[in-house]
Design an enzyme around this catalytic site. Structure first.
Site, PDB file in Angstrom:
ATOM      1  N   GLY A 448       1.317  -3.386  -9.608  1.00  0.00           N
ATOM      2  CA  GLY A 448       0.199  -3.113  -8.121  1.00  0.00           C
ATOM      3  C   GLY A 448       1.434  -3.034  -8.141  1.00  0.00           C
ATOM      4  O   GLY A 448       1.842  -3.514  -6.753  1.00  0.00           O
ATOM      5  N   THR A 449       0.214  -2.429  -3.034  1.00  0.00           N
ATOM      6  CA  THR A 449       1.495  -1.885  -2.773  1.00  0.00           C
ATOM      7  C   THR A 449       1.463  -0.811  -1.673  1.00  0.00           C
ATOM      8  O   THR A 449       0.512  -0.083  -1.609  1.00  0.00           O
ATOM      9  CB  THR A 449       1.983  -1.240  -4.073  1.00  0.00           C
ATOM     10  N   ILE A 450       2.512  -0.870  -0.852  1.00  0.00           N
ATOM     11  CA  ILE A 450       2.651   0.285   0.053  1.00  0.00           C
ATOM     12  C   ILE A 450       3.908   1.036  -0.339  1.00  0.00           C
ATOM     13  O   ILE A 450       4.878   0.433  -0.788  1.00  0.00           O
ATOM     14  CB  ILE A 450       2.681  -0.090   1.549  1.00  0.00           C
ATOM     15  N   SER A 467       5.138  -4.631  -1.753  1.00  0.00           N
ATOM     16  CA  SER A 467       3.781  -4.931  -2.170  1.00  0.00           C
ATOM     17  C   SER A 467       3.532  -6.426  -2.259  1.00  0.00           C
ATOM     18  O   SER A 467       4.430  -7.206  -2.563  1.00  0.00           O
ATOM     19  CB  SER A 467       3.521  -4.305  -3.546  1.00  0.00           C
ATOM     20  N   ARG A 626      -5.471   7.209   1.678  1.00  0.00           N
ATOM     21  CA  ARG A 626      -5.228   6.115   2.626  1.00  0.00           C
ATOM     22  C   ARG A 626      -5.200   6.666   4.048  1.00  0.00           C
ATOM     23  O   ARG A 626      -5.419   7.847   4.276  1.00  0.00           O
ATOM     24  CB  ARG A 626      -3.934   5.371   2.283  1.00  0.00           C
TER      25      ARG A 626
END
Length: 633
Positions: A448, A449-450, A467, A626
């Site tokens: 894995g 988050t931005i 993340s 998103r």
């Protein structure tokens, strides 16, 4: 017994009767109330139960508290020190219409062209970064501001307790930053087996025993100190305002929030912070995070010292101890982010750069090194042969990734050995274009988050990722400061023979990876794709589309994706052509079509340099999977 009711300091009206504030403005902004020591019940003849009223909450008579209009509620748990500022959801009752925000139609985004750009998975974060650029800040300043806002507006992916990585072009050179946290000093395989039994294979997935030292705040400070233009406190101002005033919940975030609620509601601090009225917010409702505002103010005032060596560190130790964990303030004080040299691999005349292990970026480099042995562009775009070849190359990369990659000091092979051209050529020969295979790790040893990205007209480009790992991470939220803690400790192994075996002060295997593309030593693109082990897969698929098939960044971002899981199992997006899906099945791939694109297929942000930044600028793309936006001027 009913709690004390509240009386408005501005006009001395109380919450038992309808007052002039309601008549003038149905949903007023926050007001300051003081507790009245007498007891009162909610409702009664004076109140219309179908209209919002001022909330009744238990607060000490000596304290004042900022509150907003809410539904009437009953508090069953006693007041404690964390209720001094209440996190809140404000239902939208102004209009009765409830829209269905699930869009049944294919919707694409257009690329954004500008000299200064910020691309993130939430519009408010992109606009926060843009405002910093307009104030004279550079791309690093913009990235920090956007990252701070992201901890609030996409809590389903990250928070103040996240980890982070960054690759940036400072105008003349590429730099890498590893801000992943390390294990508490108490962590050993024996520690976990004593608590969770001899059969335990990894630290737990949730709870305080999945939490390593959070590194995101440290990454902001390190980036600002070395490359920032504006005062650090100015960069956190947009996030503080967002936490205090709140923001309206968008559809994708709301869906993940609601899905996580039943899984995490019992974790320490989660319900108090993220289910303040006993539920997840609905789309369009206003969410305020007063505790996080307090933390951000302390971080801003001390340039992060409060988080690692001050009041927040002390609060985290107290919370960890009360929640059965072993994280200490001394663990936070001992940690530092690390500046690193990115690792790279050439592909089609360009060079892809990734953060070196303990992250998984090397998997994208391995896969591209294998694909380079094939004429991918000769295969039709989106065809079965093209997709099959990419899947098989990625599977070979993952086989080596999971066998060898960990904290560099624990690895038995080097990244250079794993990326050796002769070794990758031998791996490429294992691919059979007529059938899918379940590959095992090779032997690269010889005798894995931005995610967000920002770029400015002076040429600085930033590729940044932070993340909590699995959604909300550990599910644990320190309530005094709203620190939502990651669960990166779950990435460790308890197997003493594994290079990734847990040890005090060691960093776990990481999934989050920013990326950067150059050509002839000059910057071309800062980019990343979020979503666990989808990240190197997303790097591979989008780069092949851009470099082999000449698709623009937004089209490459929008295109349907596949995701390798394990063995012969892959997921594909429903938008993938049916004949391609069937062709993959015929080759032996076990194909499952997944409609949820958010987690299964990641989400990307891309900024491609078009020429001289101050003249030609950039083109940016933002993933429709998103709630994000690319914004520029």
């Amino acid at each position: 017994m009913a709690p004390p009711h509240l009386r408005c300091i501005e006009c001395d009206s109380d919450n038992k009767t309808r007052d002039r504030h309601y008549e003038r403005k149905p949903v007023p902004s926050g007001r300051i109330y003081r507790a009245v020591p007498t007891l009162a019940s909610v409702g009664g003849a004076e109140c219309d139960p179908d209209k919002p009223i001022y909330p009744v909450v238990p607060v000490p008579a000596a304290r004042a508290i900022a509150l907003t209009v809410q539904d009437a509620i009953t508090w069953e748990e006693p007041f404690n020190e964390y209720d001094a500022a209440v996190n809140s959801i404000v239902p939208n009752r102004v209009h009765s219409m409830k829209f269905d925000y699930a869009n049944p139609y294919t919707s694409t985004r257009m690329p954004v062209f500008a000299r200064n750009l910020v691309s993130t998975s939430h519009p408010l974060a992109a606009q926060a970064g843009l405002s910093i650029l307009q104030q004279g800040g550079n791309a690093v300043d913009a990235a920090i501001a956007a990252a701070a806002v992201m901890t609030l507006v996409e809590p389903v992916s990250n928070g103040l307790g996240s980890d982070a990585f960054c690759i940036l072009w400072d105008g003349s050179k590429l730099h890498g930053l590893n801000a992943s946290g390390c294990a508490p000093r108490a962590w050993t395989p024996g520690y976990f087996r004593r608590k969770y039994g001899a059969a335990a294979r990894t630290p737990p997935q949730r709870g305080m025993d999945s939490v390593t030292v959070p590194g995101a705040v440290g990454s902001w400070v390190a980036l600002s100190e070395r490359f920032g233009q504006l005062p650090f406190a100015d960069l956190l101002a947009p996030a503080i305002e967002t936490a205090e005033r709140g923001y309206l919940i968008p559809p994708v975030v709301q869906g993940k929030w609601a899905a996580a609620a039943p899984l995490l509601q019992s974790q320490p601090g989660f319900a108090r912070s993220f289910l303040p009225w006993g539920r997840a917010p609905e789309v369009g409702e206003l969410f305020r995070f007063a505790a996080a505002a307090r933390a951000l103010k302390a971080i801003a005032a001390t340039r992060g010292e409060a988080f690692y060596r001050g009041e927040i560190a002390e609060a985290l130790e107290k919370f960890s101890s009360a929640s059965g964990g072993s994280l200490k303030a001394s663990d936070l004080a001992a940690w530092r982010p690390e500046w690193v040299e990115p690792i790279s691999r050439d592909y089609r005349g360009y060079t892809l750069h990734e953060i070196p292990p303990n992250g998984q970026g090397i998997a994208a480099l391995i896969a591209l090194g294998i694909l380079e042995k094939f004429d991918v562009a000769a295969l039709p775009l989106d065809s079965t042969p093209s997709q099959h070849l990419q899947i098989e190359a990625l599977k070979l990369a993952f086989a080596d990734l999971y066998r060898y990659v960990s904290e560099p000091s624990s690895m038995t092979v080097t990244p250079a050995q794993m990326l050796d051209d002769g070794y990758l050529a031998s791996r490429a020969k294992l691919i059979d274009m007529k059938r899918a295979q379940d590959f095992k790790a090779g032997n690269p040893v010889r005798g894995g988050t931005i995610y967000l990205t920002a770029a400015d007209e002076r040429g600085m480009m930033v590729s940044f990722i932070q993340s909590n790992y699995m959604g909300f991470g550990s599910g644990c939220v320190e309530p005094e400061f709203g620190i939502s803690l990651q669960n990166r400790g779950h990435g460790f192994s308890l197997n003493p023979d594994s290079p990734n075996v847990v040890a005090p002060g060691k960093r776990p295997f990481h999934t989050i990876i920013p990326a950067f593309l150059t050509r002839d030593g000059q910057p071309v693109m800062s980019f990343g794709v979020m979503g666990g082990n989808m990240q190197p897969q997303g790097h591979l698929q989008t780069l092949v589309r851009m470099l082999d098939y000449r698709q623009g960044p937004q089209a490459a971002c929008d295109a349907p994706r596949w995701r390798f899981n394990a063995g012969l199992e892959i997921n594909v997006e429903a938008a993938m052509k049916p004949d391609t899906q069937q062709g993959l099945r015929a080759l032996g791939h076990r194909v499952e079509v997944i409609d949820d694109s958010y987690q299964d297929f990641g989400a990307g942000q891309f900024i491609w340099r078009l020429g001289e930044p101050g003249t030609h600028g950039y083109v940016a793309a933002s993933d429709a999977r998103r709630d994000g936006q690319a914004a520029g001027y």
